[in-house]
Design a protein around this motif. Structure first.
Motif, short mmCIF file in Angstrom:
data_model
loop_
_atom_site.label_atom_id
_atom_site.label_comp_id
_atom_site.label_asym_id
_atom_site.label_seq_id
_atom_site.Cartn_x
_atom_site.Cartn_y
_atom_site.Cartn_z
N LYS A 104 0.51 -4.21 -9.41
CA LYS A 104 1.17 -4.37 -8.11
C LYS A 104 0.21 -4.94 -7.08
O LYS A 104 -0.98 -4.63 -7.09
CB LYS A 104 1.69 -3.01 -7.62
CG LYS A 104 2.77 -2.41 -8.52
CD LYS A 104 3.19 -1.04 -8.02
CE LYS A 104 4.26 -0.43 -8.93
NZ LYS A 104 4.66 0.93 -8.48
N TRP A 145 -0.69 -10.49 -2.69
CA TRP A 145 0.06 -11.21 -3.73
C TRP A 145 -0.31 -12.70 -3.77
O TRP A 145 -0.26 -13.33 -4.81
CB TRP A 145 1.57 -11.04 -3.52
CG TRP A 145 2.08 -11.78 -2.32
CD1 TRP A 145 2.12 -11.34 -1.03
CD2 TRP A 145 2.60 -13.11 -2.31
NE1 TRP A 145 2.61 -12.31 -0.21
CE2 TRP A 145 2.94 -13.41 -0.96
CE3 TRP A 145 2.84 -14.08 -3.29
CZ2 TRP A 145 3.48 -14.63 -0.59
CZ3 TRP A 145 3.38 -15.30 -2.90
CH2 TRP A 145 3.69 -15.56 -1.57
N ASN A 180 -5.72 -2.56 -9.02
CA ASN A 180 -4.78 -1.77 -9.83
C ASN A 180 -5.57 -0.86 -10.78
O ASN A 180 -5.44 -0.96 -12.00
CB ASN A 180 -3.85 -2.70 -10.62
CG ASN A 180 -2.79 -3.34 -9.74
OD1 ASN A 180 -1.79 -2.72 -9.40
ND2 ASN A 180 -3.02 -4.58 -9.36
N SER A 187 5.24 -3.63 1.70
CA SER A 187 5.44 -2.87 0.47
C SER A 187 4.55 -3.49 -0.61
O SER A 187 3.60 -4.20 -0.30
CB SER A 187 6.91 -2.90 0.05
OG SER A 187 7.13 -2.02 -1.03
N LYS A 188 4.89 -3.21 -1.85
CA LYS A 188 4.17 -3.81 -2.98
C LYS A 188 5.16 -4.52 -3.89
O LYS A 188 6.31 -4.11 -3.99
CB LYS A 188 3.42 -2.73 -3.78
CG LYS A 188 2.18 -2.18 -3.07
CD LYS A 188 1.47 -1.14 -3.92
CE LYS A 188 0.23 -0.60 -3.22
NZ LYS A 188 -0.90 -1.53 -3.28
N ASP A 225 5.74 -5.70 -7.85
CA ASP A 225 5.29 -5.34 -9.21
C ASP A 225 5.41 -6.55 -10.14
O ASP A 225 6.52 -7.03 -10.41
CB ASP A 225 6.15 -4.19 -9.74
CG ASP A 225 5.59 -3.61 -11.05
OD1 ASP A 225 4.63 -4.19 -11.59
OD2 ASP A 225 6.14 -2.60 -11.52
N ASN A 273 0.08 -5.96 -2.68
CA ASN A 273 0.81 -5.69 -1.44
C ASN A 273 1.31 -6.97 -0.77
O ASN A 273 0.84 -8.07 -1.04
CB ASN A 273 -0.03 -4.84 -0.47
CG ASN A 273 -1.24 -5.58 0.10
OD1 ASN A 273 -1.37 -6.79 -0.04
ND2 ASN A 273 -2.13 -4.85 0.74
#
Length: 283
Positions: A271, A165, A265, A217-218, A220, A273
């Protein structure tokens, strides 16, 4: 150990930066708080609150997880501290909107607390430690103001390769812009990794029963355009670097970022991680 002058410079720089970007954090508060909620929930779970504690929420920013903690304390209260007065104004506004009356704020540096020794039953800190002017001074101060047997729980980002991210855009920037090497010990997203660094710091400070938990996690972003807009609104170091670049370079960075974003993606999602470390201990 950082010099006093260096600590003061970092403190002022951090304060100005968070004040400057507080409108972006206000704009994206709902998104950011949802993104960071799992880390806040883990912190709260590790504090084992009974409902009558006085909790210190360090680097409270726009109010979390302090506000959620306050709502769980029918006979207790939360004091949220932050370097940025403008972030604290948003936190105060959020408390009013949610009608939370047992949450107060104070503008102060975690490494220079004026609270009396053994003032708090528990301490929370979500994604603040990596930005403190001196992590050693902050740990010492937090230990001092915590009551005997009091619990502390905090979160920091895990390794860069687990946090697309932020590295998606940072790697694109590094391809096109030469960045000066950061000063040793200066604030940064991954300053608290590897996990043993925080474990050693806490152990040296005197904390006991140190545990480390990993959350991944991811997140969005819904679209690349939204990802880019969010990063340009809230990521101070990224915006500062981009602002200093010429238009052609900025264009290339955006193109490279979009290419990497879409490569991660392939199914057309948006998304990326993330992974965080939750460090908990007691005095």
């Amino acid at each position: 150990m950082e010099s006093e002058r260096q600590i003061e410079q970092i403190r002022e720089q951090q304060k100005q930066s968070w004040n400057t970007f507080s409108p972006g954090w206000k704009k994206w508060d709902t998104f950011n708080m949802e993104f960071l909620r799992p880390m806040g929930e883990a912190i709260i779970g590790n504090l084992h609150l009974k409902g009558n504690e006085h909790v210190l929420d360090v680097a409270t920013g726009t109010g979390e997880p302090g506000l959620t903690i306050a709502a769980k304390l029918p006979h207790g209260k939360v004091t949220g501290i932050d370097l940025s007065e403008d972030m604290l104004l948003i936190a105060h506004s959020n408390a009013q909107k949610r009608k939370i009356k047992n949450y107060e704020t104070r503008a102060t540096d975690a490494g220079d607390l004026t609270f009396k020794t053994e003032s708090f039953d528990a301490i929370s800190c979500r994604m603040g430690f990596m930005f403190f002017p001196s992590m050693e001074m902050a740990a010492t101060q937090l230990y001092r103001v915590l009551k005997p047997e009091g619990r502390i729980s905090l979160s920091v980002w895990d390794e860069p390769d687990q946090n697309d991210w932020v590295t998606t855009i940072m790697d694109a920037i590094k391809k096109h812009i030469t960045l000066p090497p950061p000063l040793p010990g200066s604030p940064g997203m991954f300053r608290c990794t590897p996990a043993r660094k925080m474990e050693e710091l806490f152990s040296l400070t005197g904390f006991k029963d140190i545990s480390i938990q990993r959350i991944s996690s991811k997140v969005d972003y819904e679209s690349f355009e939204r990802y880019w807009e969010i990063m340009m609104d809230v990521a101070a170091p990224i915006v500062a670097t981009m602002s200093a670049a010429d238009e052609e370079t900025r264009k290339m960075v955006r193109q490279q970022t979009e290419k990497s974003f879409r490569a991660k993606n392939k199914a057309g999602e948006a998304k990326l991680n993330y992974a965080a470390l939750i460090i908990s201990a007691h005095k």
